[in-house]
Design a protein around this motif. Structure first.
Motif, mmCIF file in Angstrom:
data_model
loop_
_atom_site.group_PDB
_atom_site.id
_atom_site.type_symbol
_atom_site.label_atom_id
_atom_site.label_comp_id
_atom_site.label_asym_id
_atom_site.label_seq_id
_atom_site.Cartn_x
_atom_site.Cartn_y
_atom_site.Cartn_z
ATOM 1 N N LEU A 1 56.734 17.079 28.532
ATOM 2 C CA LEU A 1 55.508 17.849 28.329
ATOM 3 C C LEU A 1 54.917 17.556 26.957
ATOM 4 C CD1 LEU A 1 53.686 20.091 29.591
ATOM 5 C CD2 LEU A 1 55.004 21.722 28.222
ATOM 6 N N SER A 2 53.620 17.273 26.943
ATOM 7 C CA SER A 2 52.869 17.072 25.703
ATOM 8 C C SER A 2 51.626 17.953 25.729
ATOM 9 C CB SER A 2 52.485 15.600 25.540
ATOM 10 O OG SER A 2 53.643 14.794 25.405
ATOM 11 N N LEU A 3 50.949 18.083 24.570
ATOM 12 C CA LEU A 3 49.790 18.969 24.458
ATOM 13 C C LEU A 3 48.581 18.246 23.889
ATOM 14 C CD1 LEU A 3 51.080 22.394 23.058
ATOM 15 C CD2 LEU A 3 50.401 21.845 25.375
ATOM 16 N N LEU A 4 47.412 18.557 24.438
ATOM 17 C CA LEU A 4 46.128 18.117 23.912
ATOM 18 C C LEU A 4 45.406 19.346 23.378
ATOM 19 C CD1 LEU A 4 43.850 15.981 23.575
ATOM 20 C CD2 LEU A 4 43.094 16.612 25.875
ATOM 21 N N ASP A 5 44.904 19.280 22.152
ATOM 22 C CA ASP A 5 44.259 20.432 21.515
ATOM 23 C C ASP A 5 42.831 20.079 21.136
ATOM 24 O OD1 ASP A 5 43.598 22.744 20.190
ATOM 25 O OD2 ASP A 5 45.287 22.690 18.794
ATOM 26 N N LEU A 6 41.864 20.834 21.670
ATOM 27 C CA LEU A 6 40.462 20.692 21.294
ATOM 28 C C LEU A 6 40.067 21.699 20.221
ATOM 29 C CD1 LEU A 6 40.700 19.330 24.167
ATOM 30 C CD2 LEU A 6 38.313 19.965 24.501
ATOM 31 N N VAL A 7 41.046 22.503 19.751
ATOM 32 C CA VAL A 7 40.810 23.578 18.786
ATOM 33 C C VAL A 7 39.661 24.466 19.292
ATOM 34 C CG1 VAL A 7 40.586 24.198 16.349
ATOM 35 C CG2 VAL A 7 41.524 21.960 16.975
ATOM 36 N N THR B 1 46.638 13.420 31.650
ATOM 37 C CA THR B 1 46.298 14.726 31.101
ATOM 38 C C THR B 1 45.933 15.678 32.237
ATOM 39 O OG1 THR B 1 43.951 14.179 30.824
ATOM 40 C CG2 THR B 1 45.435 13.673 28.975
ATOM 41 N N ALA B 2 46.041 16.973 31.957
ATOM 42 C CA ALA B 2 45.702 17.987 32.957
ATOM 43 C C ALA B 2 45.428 19.312 32.257
ATOM 44 C CB ALA B 2 46.841 18.166 33.954
ATOM 45 N N ALA C 1 55.128 24.536 37.203
ATOM 46 C CA ALA C 1 56.108 23.478 36.910
ATOM 47 C C ALA C 1 56.353 22.608 38.145
ATOM 48 C CB ALA C 1 57.415 24.090 36.425
ATOM 49 N N LYS C 2 56.479 23.239 39.299
ATOM 50 C CA LYS C 2 56.698 22.496 40.549
ATOM 51 C C LYS C 2 55.511 21.592 40.851
ATOM 52 C CE LYS C 2 57.527 23.243 45.503
ATOM 53 N NZ LYS C 2 57.708 24.267 46.569
ATOM 54 N N ARG C 3 54.295 22.112 40.697
ATOM 55 C CA ARG C 3 53.099 21.334 40.999
ATOM 56 C C ARG C 3 52.919 20.185 40.002
ATOM 57 N NH1 ARG C 3 48.665 25.302 40.457
ATOM 58 N NH2 ARG C 3 47.337 23.510 40.963
ATOM 59 N N LEU C 4 53.234 20.418 38.739
ATOM 60 C CA LEU C 4 53.122 19.343 37.746
ATOM 61 C C LEU C 4 54.127 18.231 38.026
ATOM 62 C CD1 LEU C 4 52.550 21.240 34.366
ATOM 63 C CD2 LEU C 4 50.969 19.642 35.469
ATOM 64 N N ARG C 5 55.340 18.603 38.409
ATOM 65 C CA ARG C 5 56.339 17.580 38.756
ATOM 66 C C ARG C 5 55.855 16.740 39.936
ATOM 67 N NH1 ARG C 5 60.406 21.865 38.029
ATOM 68 N NH2 ARG C 5 61.560 21.499 36.096
ATOM 69 N N ALA C 6 55.305 17.400 40.944
ATOM 70 C CA ALA C 6 54.813 16.670 42.120
ATOM 71 C C ALA C 6 53.643 15.772 41.750
ATOM 72 C CB ALA C 6 54.393 17.671 43.200
ATOM 73 N N VAL D 1 54.330 8.740 36.819
ATOM 74 C CA VAL D 1 54.495 8.956 35.381
ATOM 75 C C VAL D 1 55.589 9.996 35.166
ATOM 76 C CG1 VAL D 1 52.092 8.367 34.856
ATOM 77 C CG2 VAL D 1 52.708 10.772 35.267
ATOM 78 N N ASP D 2 56.168 9.991 33.974
ATOM 79 C CA ASP D 2 57.179 11.005 33.668
ATOM 80 C C ASP D 2 56.769 11.876 32.496
ATOM 81 O OD1 ASP D 2 57.453 9.277 31.536
ATOM 82 O OD2 ASP D 2 59.488 8.646 32.032
ATOM 83 N N GLU D 3 55.475 11.823 32.145
ATOM 84 C CA GLU D 3 54.949 12.654 31.055
ATOM 85 C C GLU D 3 53.564 13.158 31.442
ATOM 86 O OE1 GLU D 3 53.627 12.289 26.313
ATOM 87 O OE2 GLU D 3 54.820 10.703 27.253
ATOM 88 N N ILE D 4 53.324 14.433 31.203
ATOM 89 C CA ILE D 4 52.015 15.040 31.404
ATOM 90 C C ILE D 4 51.594 15.706 30.105
ATOM 91 C CG2 ILE D 4 50.671 16.791 32.637
ATOM 92 C CD1 ILE D 4 51.373 14.527 34.450
ATOM 93 N N MET D 5 50.372 15.434 29.669
ATOM 94 C CA MET D 5 49.816 16.094 28.488
ATOM 95 C C MET D 5 48.831 17.158 28.962
ATOM 96 S SD MET D 5 47.699 14.500 25.257
ATOM 97 C CE MET D 5 49.167 14.012 24.336
ATOM 98 N N ILE D 6 49.160 18.409 28.718
ATOM 99 C CA ILE D 6 48.284 19.480 29.184
ATOM 100 C C ILE D 6 47.322 19.928 28.079
ATOM 101 C CG2 ILE D 6 49.972 20.313 30.861
ATOM 102 C CD1 ILE D 6 50.303 22.795 28.910
ATOM 103 N N SER D 7 46.126 20.273 28.504
ATOM 104 C CA SER D 7 45.236 21.062 27.663
ATOM 105 C C SER D 7 45.480 22.504 28.076
ATOM 106 C CB SER D 7 43.778 20.670 27.905
ATOM 107 O OG SER D 7 42.909 21.544 27.209
ATOM 108 N N ALA D 8 46.111 23.271 27.214
ATOM 109 C CA ALA D 8 46.453 24.663 27.538
ATOM 110 C C ALA D 8 45.180 25.503 27.401
ATOM 111 C CB ALA D 8 47.549 25.169 26.611
ATOM 112 N N ALA D 9 44.405 25.533 28.476
ATOM 113 C CA ALA D 9 43.050 26.090 28.432
ATOM 114 C C ALA D 9 43.027 27.575 28.744
ATOM 115 C CB ALA D 9 42.154 25.326 29.403
ATOM 116 N N ALA D 10 43.895 28.333 28.068
ATOM 117 C CA ALA D 10 44.000 29.772 28.303
ATOM 118 C C ALA D 10 43.104 30.530 27.334
ATOM 119 C CB ALA D 10 45.445 30.225 28.134
#
Length: 347
Positions: free
Chosen positions: A5-11, A229-230, A299-304, A311-320
């Motif tokens: 798991l990795s993170l993308l930040d747009l601040v 990314t996602a 987590a299940k959906r990201l693995r799928a 790929v074995d890495e996903i970088m999420i934008s935690a858009a909460a």
């Protein structure tokens, strides 16, 4: 499947929040990401956008480097047409000296803003020709290398240029994109490639296929190397997760409808001012490509998703988004997303 798991930040900037508070919230998030074992943390480059305070990735990376110990830090990405290749090489080689072995240089071809801002950036003179994008990538790699780049004059003689005088660590260069062009170029140059699925998922399969089938091995990367990314929002309940996703979803809907942009709304503002039918249709369409919900489900959906695309890495934008009661200088929703998701991915 083990998933990195990795993170993308747009601040992100919310209603009533200053840029200083938005940056403080992101620094809090990167510290927590480092503690949780997140692999990479990248900052985007966007200009003159009311809801985004990430206009200078190198400055934010330097600040993050002083607050972390393990996480890889980088740009997602530097929009190269806005900058001189030498300046980019110098900035990221300096960052590599500050945080050896932890710096990524993600490079994009888009300007990261509108035509007016592009013209203002070009007035500074420190920009590059978008038509020379492939050569500029090669120049940055050469300038960042300890041996530097040799300039040959028509009249004879050479001049050696190095991004730093004595480099012992260099940034890892990644090519970012959402089109055939960037996928083909990354393959041609033997560079790692990131598909920007968080805002342009329609061409994902085609772009990844082009990259892998046309890949030319390089000394640094004998095999193709990529991740995706996602957008993701995770909460204890699906209802809370979807509520926290709505401010960003609605901001994206406004962009696609050519409505005036503003700071991201709070969850409370969205509740008080429901979207009209046209906006709801755009939001529902966008949300299908997001990962919103409870920890184990996401987590299940990201693995799928990762397995489907090899790929074995996903970088999420935690858009909460945030509730009005939550502090302006903290990222309550984003931290919750990362904490719950890292725990679920370990199970």
């Amino acid at each position: 499947m083990a998933l990195t798991l990795s993170l993308l930040d747009l601040v992100p900037l919310r209603t009533g929040q200053t840029s200083a508070q938005a940056v403080a919230a992101s620094m809090q998030l990167v510290r927590r990401a480092d503690e949780l074992g997140v692999h990479r943390y990248w900052f985007a480059e966007h200009h003159n956008m009311p809801a985004i305070a990430s206009s200078s990735p190198p400055v934010l990376i330097a600040a993050a480097a002083s607050r972390t110990e393990r996480v890889r830090l980088g740009s997602g990405g530097v929009m190269l047409p806005n900058h001189s290749p030498l300046i980019v090489a110098e900035q990221f080689s300096t960052l590599a000296a500050l945080a050896p072995g932890r710096i990524d240089l993600g490079i994009g071809r888009a300007p990261g803003s509108d035509q007016v801002i592009t013209q203002l950036l070009r007035q500074s003179g420190a920009t590059s020709d978008v038509d020379r994008f492939p050569d500029n990538i090669k120049d940055i790699i050469a300038l960042s290398h300890p041996d530097g780049a040799n300039l040959r004059f028509a009249s004879g003689g050479e001049y050696t240029v190095r991004a730093t005088p004595v480099a012992t660590s260099t940034p890892e260069v990644w090519l970012l994109g959402s089109s055939d062009y960037s996928a083909r170029l990354a393959a041609q140059l033997g560079l790692p490639y990131v598909f920007a699925n968080h805002f342009a998922g329609d061409h994902l399969d085609h772009a990844m296929s082009l990259y892998r089938t046309q890949y030319r091995p390089s000394a640094e990367h004998p095999e193709p190397k990529s991740f995706l990314t996602a957008n993701a929002v995770v909460a204890p309940t699906h209802e809370e997760a979807f509520e926290r996703a709505l401010p960003h979803l609605r901001m994206m809907a406004r962009m696609r409808s050519n409505k005036p942009l503003r700071a991201a709304e709070t969850v409370d503002e969205v509740r008080a001012n429901p979207s009209d039918e046209a906006e709801r249709r755009i939001i529902d369409h966008q949300a299908r490509n997001w990962f919103i919900g409870e920890p184990d489900d996401v987590a299940k959906r990201l693995r799928a998703f990762a397995a489907e695309h090899g790929v074995d890495e996903i970088m999420i934008s935690a858009a909460a988004g945030q509730f009005e009661s939550e502090p302006l200088d903290e990222s309550t929703g984003r931290i919750q997303t990362v904490e719950l998701l890292t725990a679920a991915l370990r199970r």
